[in-house]
Design an enzyme around this catalytic site. Structure first.
Site, PDB file in Angstrom:
ATOM      1  N   CYS A 148       4.578   3.170   7.866  1.00  0.00           N
ATOM      2  CA  CYS A 148       3.511   3.912   7.203  1.00  0.00           C
ATOM      3  C   CYS A 148       2.357   4.206   8.161  1.00  0.00           C
ATOM      4  CB  CYS A 148       3.082   3.128   5.968  1.00  0.00           C
ATOM      5  SG  CYS A 148       2.105   4.058   4.780  1.00  0.00           S
ATOM      6  N   HIS A 149       1.160   3.723   7.854  1.00  0.00           N
ATOM      7  CA  HIS A 149      -0.007   3.937   8.697  1.00  0.00           C
ATOM      8  C   HIS A 149      -0.048   2.976   9.889  1.00  0.00           C
ATOM      9  CE1 HIS A 149      -1.252   6.223   5.186  1.00  0.00           C
ATOM     10  NE2 HIS A 149      -2.242   6.742   5.903  1.00  0.00           N
ATOM     11  N   TYR A 201       3.960   7.636   7.759  1.00  0.00           N
ATOM     12  CA  TYR A 201       3.523   8.306   6.538  1.00  0.00           C
ATOM     13  C   TYR A 201       3.158   9.734   6.944  1.00  0.00           C
ATOM     14  CZ  TYR A 201       1.293   9.216   2.113  1.00  0.00           C
ATOM     15  OH  TYR A 201       0.982   9.770   0.897  1.00  0.00           O
ATOM     16  N   GLY A 215      -0.823   0.606   5.457  1.00  0.00           N
ATOM     17  CA  GLY A 215      -1.995   0.547   4.594  1.00  0.00           C
ATOM     18  C   GLY A 215      -3.226   1.011   5.348  1.00  0.00           C
ATOM     19  N   ARG A 216      -4.391   0.585   4.892  1.00  0.00           N
ATOM     20  CA  ARG A 216      -5.634   1.009   5.538  1.00  0.00           C
ATOM     21  C   ARG A 216      -6.005   0.147   6.737  1.00  0.00           C
ATOM     22  NH1 ARG A 216      -9.088   0.747   0.770  1.00  0.00           N
ATOM     23  NH2 ARG A 216     -10.745   0.398   2.256  1.00  0.00           N
ATOM     24  N   GLU A 245      -6.343   1.483  10.421  1.00  0.00           N
ATOM     25  CA  GLU A 245      -7.503   2.309  10.782  1.00  0.00           C
ATOM     26  C   GLU A 245      -8.476   1.526  11.654  1.00  0.00           C
ATOM     27  OE1 GLU A 245      -9.397   3.450   7.149  1.00  0.00           O
ATOM     28  OE2 GLU A 245      -7.805   4.833   6.582  1.00  0.00           O
TER      29      GLU A 245
END
Length: 191
Positions: free
Chosen positions: A117-118, A137, A87-88, A91
């Site tokens: 993923c992320h 991802y 997900g985010r 970051e």
């Protein structure tokens, strides 16, 4: 009983937090879900990412996920494995020095690590993918390459294993992602 550290954060992908956390608890592991600057009982907001025919995933509000352990109480040496949700959240989680130190510990000690993923963005920021084969991802693929890893372009419902590292592109791979992580953890499941 083996203990797993589960790293998540605000606007993590809903399924990539809820499902692995529940699956790992279901098979009997003690799973500590944590987020920097949050304590046991605090929540993280999740986001639902879906593939609906656009050029990238869509994002919708998810659930609030309650953390069951305080980040400040984490001692990496007390855990047998690490799982990083996507997900985010990655970051900003990758900007936290303690997160990076925790990840480095797991690689230095050759303990099982699963990232989806992320979540792989945290691995690239920690400098632990050089010479490793892994997936992520697809939009994170260039980061893997720039960090010295060998990006594996696999189907969204597959997982890739390189030694103690299990990675997957996204939540459609949960059955294979978790099954492979359980193997790396040394689990024996009989049906």
């Amino acid at each position: 009983m083996k203990k797993i550290l589960f790293l998540t954060g605000d606007f993590t992908e809903d399924y990539e937090t809820m499902v692995p956390f529940q699956m790992l608890e279901m098979v009997g592991y003690t799973v500590h879900a944590v987020c920097p600057d949050k304590k046991k009982g605090d929540t993280v907001k999740t986001a639902i990412h879906d593939f609906e025919g656009d050029q990238t995933y869509t994002e919708k509000p998810g659930h609030n996920f309650a953390l069951n352990y305080s980040f400040d109480d984490v001692k990496a040496e007390q855990y047998d494995g690490l799982v990083i949700a996507g997900g985010r959240a990655p970051e900003y989680l990758r900007l936290n020095k303690q997160v990076i130190d925790i990840v480095k510990h797991f690689f230095t000690e050759n303990k099982p690590v699963a990232a989806i993923c992320h979540g792989i963005q945290i691995l690239t920021a920690a400098g632990v993918v050089k010479g490793r084969k892994l997936t992520a991802y697809p939009a994170v693929g260039p980061e893997v390459t720039l960090a010295g890893g060998e990006y594996q372009n696999i189907a969204v419902d597959e997982a890739y294993v390189d030694g103690n590292l299990v990675t997957s592109p996204a939540w459609p791979a949960h059955p294979k992602f978790i099954a492979e992580f359980l193997k790396v953890m040394g689990a024996k499941i009989q049906i």
